[in-house]
Design an enzyme around this catalytic site. Structure first.
Site, PDB file in Angstrom:
ATOM      1  CG  HIS A   1      -1.952  -0.873   0.999  1.00 41.22           C
ATOM      2  ND1 HIS A   1      -1.560  -2.147   1.631  1.00 41.22           N
ATOM      3  CD2 HIS A   1      -3.336  -0.630   0.716  1.00 41.22           C
ATOM      4  CE1 HIS A   1      -2.739  -3.120   1.333  1.00 41.22           C
ATOM      5  NE2 HIS A   1      -3.821  -2.339   0.981  1.00 41.22           N
TER       6      HIS A   1
ATOM      7  CG  ASP B   1      -3.928  -5.418  -4.815  1.00 40.73           C
ATOM      8  OD1 ASP B   1      -5.304  -4.718  -4.524  1.00 40.73           O
ATOM      9  OD2 ASP B   1      -3.081  -5.426  -3.332  1.00 40.73           O
TER      10      ASP B   1
END
Length: 615
Positions: free
Chosen positions: A299, A369
């Site tokens: 992230h 993702d």
């Protein structure tokens, strides 16, 4: 007096277990998604003449099971053919839209719906800021359902849209109460290890005298979770996590993983995917090439995985290979750097990484993702990242940081020849086929799915719960109206693990004093103790540990998430709970009161390995 936690496995779990079939790959079908028995033939292609009645029955049972497995595994040939026809009539701009899933701000989905219609997007994903809350602080399900209906209505009339969510249970729960609250996925690993699997690679086994193993519970739990989400209007869940966690060194996945054992993760992630399909949702194994063994969070940065291909195939890739062999509708590509595949290139943008998944036999959708994550957007920007991912082999591009920019960049890349027309067409066809399959599955038009009645030859087998109870299951293996809460409570009770201490010891007779955790954790444990007639504020000290290493002190240390938190605890009694639900704390109180904890460790804690601990 020593007693055990009640074995509450209803027929829903026993039924769900039959959805797990070994050796039934989705690729070998003839496009038969439709229900109904196929022509009975002998194993060598002849008729069933000469077979006994029992042999004929077993043959019909196997054929019915295979049809059900194929229906749950993903699109059949008929869906692919229909998708090819639909995509052939699309413009480049329409095809570009069909490979994009956007995101939006706030609870009002009007702007997102307009974008879906204008750019021909495949759909949208719902994140926490998009979930409206009611006066009681829970989800306003009526408003949310209306917004999801608006998103679905904005998609092409002939192609059902994607309304996606990340809903794993435990720490990753996007849509909360009044939907059923679930323990962490690692709870399934503890229940499976406690049923005799113990990480030894066995599939579908049961321990002597017990009900079906954790695989059956994983099917039932994910089917129940999917049913709740589908009722609101969701069509896709980016779950389960097929990553193999390595324990404390893994900062991102942790209890989101089923286990540190690759074989057990493979078994349970396949079971979870089947359960989601049985509940009407398309699931996805994530995050290839395995996020559980790296020490950075994608992230915010690009983690580096230095393992060789051989090492990765033995650990991180094993669950993905097992799921792909059995047939899964979708695989998610994570953002990692893997020099064994391609140096200095994130796997989500690497042709070598997509090629590895294809070499495993997956011919369905590969979704990236989120493309707005730090590992990607900081290095490549809103236009280049989607183009490079599509060019490398992605079929569905999730959450580009600017979906309008991404759409325009894809169209331009096709016009310039940077991305071939065939590559875009192939990606769009796979996505459309997935959506067509999911709709037919949810509508009960295939050999499995919500409301589909099992063939008689399977229904009789399904009805027999190992504990003799009739449970609350429908003939397709689904739970009844209260099934979600029942299965979630069962999971909490079956997974709780005594890591150290005396089995069956009544520790709470004088009461409990609660330390650690957050305010909600303490309130829930107090409520569970009160319900059991146990006073709080005196007696033994129970320290609740969430997140990292446990603090010293206390008579009992309880890990609420990952069990490795217990390594820093010096309490004589250590318990792994794998969840913070009210049912989890009720199970904890039972153990503190002398019940035997049925779970076993799905991950190592110090010198203890998978399958250790317990009574």
């Amino acid at each position: 007096m020593t007693h055990t936690l009640p074995r509450r496995r209803a027929a829903a779990v026993g039924l769900a277990l039959s959805l797990l079939l070994t050796g039934c790959a989705a690729g070998g079908d003839d496009g038969s998604g439709a229900s109904g028995p196929s022509e009975t033939t002998a194993g060598d292609g002849g008729t069933d003449q000469g077979l006994s009645a029992e042999q004929r029955r077993e043959q019909r049972r196997r054929e019915a099971q295979q049809q059900r497995e194929q229906a749950l595994a993903g699109p059949a040939e008929e869906h692919r053919e229909q998708a090819e026809e639909l995509v052939s009539e699309m413009s480049a701009a329409e095809r570009a839209g069909q490979v994009l899933v956007g995101q939006y701000d706030g609870v009002d989905a009007a702007a997102m719906a307009e974008q879906i219609e204008r750019l021909h997007l495949a759909g949208a994903i719902v994140m926490p800021p998009n979930v409206p809350t009611g006066a009681d602080g829970g989800v306003d399900v009526e408003t949310l359902s209306g917004e999801l209906e608006r998103l679905q209505a904005a998609t092409d009339d002939e192609i059902p849209g994607i309304v996606a969510v990340d809903q794993e249970g435990g720490l990753v729960t996007r849509v909360g109460e009044p939907l059923t609250e679930w323990p962490t996925p690692m709870a399934y690993g503890a229940a499976a290890a406690g049923d005799g699997s113990e990480g030894d690679g066995s599939e579908g086994e049961t321990s002597e005298g017990d009900g079906p193993d954790g695989s059956g519970l994983a099917v039932a739990g994910h089917r129940a979770m999917a049913a709740d989400l589908a009722e609101l209007g969701f069509t896709m869940d980016f779950a389960p996590t097929a990553d193999v966690t390595v324990g404390p060194a893994d900062p991102t996945i942790g209890a989101r993983s089923f286990s540190t054992d690759p074989q057990l993760v493979g078994e349970l992630s396949l079971a979870a995917t089947r359960g989601l399909a049985a509940g009407g949702l398309a699931g996805s194994l994530k995050h290839f090439p395995g996020h559980g063994s790296v020490e950075e969070d994608s992230h915010v940065a690009l983690p580096r995985q230095d393992g060789s291909r051989e090492q990765l195939r033995e650990r991180d890739w094993k669950p993905f290979a097992a799921g792909i062999e059995a047939g899964v509708p979708m695989v998610m590509m994570g953002h990692l750097e893997v020099p064994a595949l391609e140096e200095d290139v994130p796997t989500s943008l690497s042709a070598a990484a997509y090629g590895e998944v294809r070499d495993m036999g997956h011919d369905g959708v590969i979704v990236t993702d989120a493309l707005n994550m730090g590992a990607i957007v900081d290095g490549y920007g809103p236009a280049r990242a989607p183009v490079l991912a599509l060019q490398a082999g992605a079929d569905l591009l999730l959450m580009p940081s600017d979906v309008t920019t991404a759409h325009a960049a894809i169209v331009e890349a096709v016009d310039s020849g940077e991305v071939s027309e065939d590559r875009l067409r192939q990606a769009a066809e796979r996505v459309v086929a997935l959506q067509l399959w999911r709709e037919e599955l949810a509508d009960g038009e295939l050999a499995a799915g919500p409301g589909v009645e099992a063939p008689e030859v399977l229904a009789e087998e399904d009805e027999g719960g190992s504990d003799g109870s009739d449970g609350s299951a429908d003939s397709d293996g689904s739970a009844g109206s209260d099934g979600s809460a029942e299965v979630a409570g069962e999971l909490a009770g079956e997974s709780v693990t005594l890591v150290s201490g005396t089995c069956g010891q009544d520790l709470a007779s004088e009461g409990i004093r609660i330390l650690g955790g957050d305010a909600q954790d303490r309130a829930r444990l107090s409520a569970a103790a009160e319900e059991a007639g146990i006073p709080t504020g005196r007696g033994i000290t129970v320290r609740l540990i969430g997140g990292g290493q446990g603090a010293p002190g206390g008579d009992v240390a309880v890990a609420l998430d990952r069990p490795s938190s217990l390594e820093g605890a010096d309490a004589a009694t250590r318990i792994a709970l794998y969840g913070r639900t009210q049912e989890s704390f009720a199970a904890l109180v039972e153990v503190l009161s002398g019940a035997e904890a049925p779970g076993r460790l799905p991950a190592s804690v110090g010198e203890l390995g998978v399958g250790d601990g317990g009574c």
